[in-house]
Scaffold this active site. Structure first.
Site, PDB file in Angstrom:
ATOM      1  N   THR A 164     -10.878  33.059 102.856  1.00  0.00           N
ATOM      2  CA  THR A 164     -10.199  34.518 101.612  1.00  0.00           C
ATOM      3  C   THR A 164      -9.512  33.893 101.954  1.00  0.00           C
ATOM      4  OG1 THR A 164     -11.476  35.988 101.466  1.00  0.00           O
ATOM      5  CG2 THR A 164      -9.544  36.568 101.792  1.00  0.00           C
ATOM      6  N   ARG A 192     -21.649  42.438  93.828  1.00  0.00           N
ATOM      7  CA  ARG A 192     -21.382  42.613  95.342  1.00  0.00           C
ATOM      8  C   ARG A 192     -19.034  42.706  95.426  1.00  0.00           C
ATOM      9  NH1 ARG A 192     -17.947  40.165  99.353  1.00  0.00           N
ATOM     10  NH2 ARG A 192     -17.950  41.613 101.760  1.00  0.00           N
ATOM     11  N   VAL A 193     -19.330  43.663  95.648  1.00  0.00           N
ATOM     12  CA  VAL A 193     -17.782  44.160  95.731  1.00  0.00           C
ATOM     13  C   VAL A 193     -16.974  43.965  97.458  1.00  0.00           C
ATOM     14  CG1 VAL A 193     -15.594  45.286  95.384  1.00  0.00           C
ATOM     15  CG2 VAL A 193     -17.608  45.469  93.685  1.00  0.00           C
ATOM     16  N   GLY A 194     -16.343  43.613  97.619  1.00  0.00           N
ATOM     17  CA  GLY A 194     -15.930  42.621  98.825  1.00  0.00           C
ATOM     18  C   GLY A 194     -14.741  44.112  99.012  1.00  0.00           C
ATOM     19  N   ASP A 195     -14.072  43.106 100.556  1.00  0.00           N
ATOM     20  CA  ASP A 195     -12.802  43.825 100.018  1.00  0.00           C
ATOM     21  C   ASP A 195     -11.222  44.037  99.808  1.00  0.00           C
ATOM     22  OD1 ASP A 195     -13.630  41.804 102.434  1.00  0.00           O
ATOM     23  OD2 ASP A 195     -11.441  42.301 102.611  1.00  0.00           O
ATOM     24  N   GLY A 217     -16.975  41.429 104.406  1.00  0.00           N
ATOM     25  CA  GLY A 217     -16.278  42.682 104.080  1.00  0.00           C
ATOM     26  C   GLY A 217     -16.522  43.960 104.320  1.00  0.00           C
TER      27      GLY A 217
HETATM   28  N1  ASP Z   1     -13.657  39.584 102.763  1.00  0.00           N
HETATM   29  C1  ASP Z   1     -13.884  38.602 102.338  1.00  0.00           C
HETATM   30  C2  ASP Z   1     -15.466  39.375 102.159  1.00  0.00           C
HETATM   31  O1  ASP Z   1     -15.914  39.541 102.231  1.00  0.00           O
HETATM   32  C3  ASP Z   1     -14.742  37.244 103.392  1.00  0.00           C
HETATM   33  C4  ASP Z   1     -14.329  36.983 104.103  1.00  0.00           C
HETATM   34  O2  ASP Z   1     -12.874  37.245 104.144  1.00  0.00           O
HETATM   35  O3  ASP Z   1     -14.348  36.083 104.680  1.00  0.00           O
HETATM   36  O4  ASP Z   1     -15.770  38.957 101.465  1.00  0.00           O
END
Ligand code: ASP
Length: 300
Positions: A164, A192-195, A217
């Site tokens: 990220t 899927r939604v991440g953080d 996430g």
């Molecule tokens: N946080 C991101 C997600 O879960 C991935 C990452 O930062 O490595 O989509």
């Protein structure tokens, strides 16, 4: 009238880093470009969006071009920007745009909403003039093939399949902002939604400071990590706030990384993952770190 010391801190994702030199070069470019805008009196949110945009265009980072793919083979991307006044714009599961962070910025500036998802986000982007763009790279396709060969339990993605990019800045008026953009995790389910695009999770800013998070996430969301760290900055400097949050994440065995700045412009950073590339620029000097074991500073 006094102006505040400006500064910017960026990360290129927590996880395992295969090509530290490429990460360092990409971070250096993004940090210097963001800082340059701050020097020209740009507001903090402009600077972080610009820095993240450059990382989206660099296939080394997992965002924009080079984003990781879902099991369906699509690059569904998340991005958000927030400033200390509570202004926020985000997109999640957006596809076919070159720079999700620019669409997120338009959501913040041009709509009454905070977050647009999937088809709606794509439609909004097209109406705003963002042309169709294919962000899928051969490397991302190869990583998905690898994932199919060894998906493990299929429930807990390997750190190699993540990353990220994020930036946090303070402008000459002492205002802070954060931006984060992610290509998610290889082999995740479609939708899927991440953080990264969730307010208070991967991206958060308030009067006491701002942060951008990276890592797994789902764990960042459960902890509402972004908000937790900025809350701590009300009573402690960024370095202490991040260190405390990271120790707690370590205790909970969570894979996370955080960079942040408090309202006085001091930086904080930390990660529980084996590696994280990050760097910052203050007082016209860049400090770049590739925390790939063994830790080493790249330039100073
Ligand atoms: N946080 C991101 C997600 O879960 C991935 C990452 O930062 O490595 O989509």
């Amino acid at each position: 009238m006094f102006s505040s010391p400006i500064g910017i801190i960026c990360h290129g994702g927590a996880g395992t880093i295969k090509d530290p030199a490429a990460h360092a070069a990409g971070l250096d470019e993004a940090i210097r470009a963001g800082y340059q805008l701050l020097r020209q009196s740009a507001e903090a949110d402009k600077a972080v969006v610009h820095a993240v945009r450059l990382m989206e265009d660099n296939p080394v980072f997992n965002c924009g071009t080079g984003s990781k793919l879902t099991v369906g083979g699509r690059a569904e991307m998340d991005a958000a920007v927030m400033n200390q006044d509570g202004r926020f714009g985000g997109v999640c599961c957006i596809t076919g745009v070159k720079n999700p962070i620019l669409v997120a910025e338009r959501v913040m500036r041009d709509t009454d909403h905070l977050l647009l998802s999937g088809e709606g986000a794509v439609r909004f982007a097209r109406q705003a003039g963002f042309e169709e763009f294919d962000t899928v790279t051969d490397r991302a396709r190869a990583q998905l093939e690898e994932f199919f060969k060894d998906p493990g339990s299929g429930r807990f993605p390997k750190s190699a399949g993540r990353g990220t990019a994020g930036a946090v800045a303070i402008d000459r008026h002492g205002r802070v902002a954060a931006a984060t953009s992610s290509g998610g995790i290889t082999g995740r389910l479609p939708g899927r939604v991440g953080d990264s695009a969730l307010l208070g999770c991967g991206t958060f800013a308030g009067p006491s400071g701002a942060v951008s998070c990276t890592g797994h996430g789902e764990e960042i969301m459960r902890a509402m990590l972004g908000r937790e760290v900025v809350e701590k900055m009300r009573t402690m400097p960024a370095a202490v706030a991040v260190t405390l949050a990271i120790s707690e994440s370590k205790r909970r065995k969570q894979d996370v990384g955080v960079v942040g700045l408090d309202a006085r412009g001091t930086v904080g950073f930390g990660h529980t993952t084996p590696d994280m590339a990050w760097g910052y620029m203050v007082a016209d000097r860049v400090f770049l770190f590739n925390e790939v074991k063994p830790k080493r500073r790249v330039t100073g």
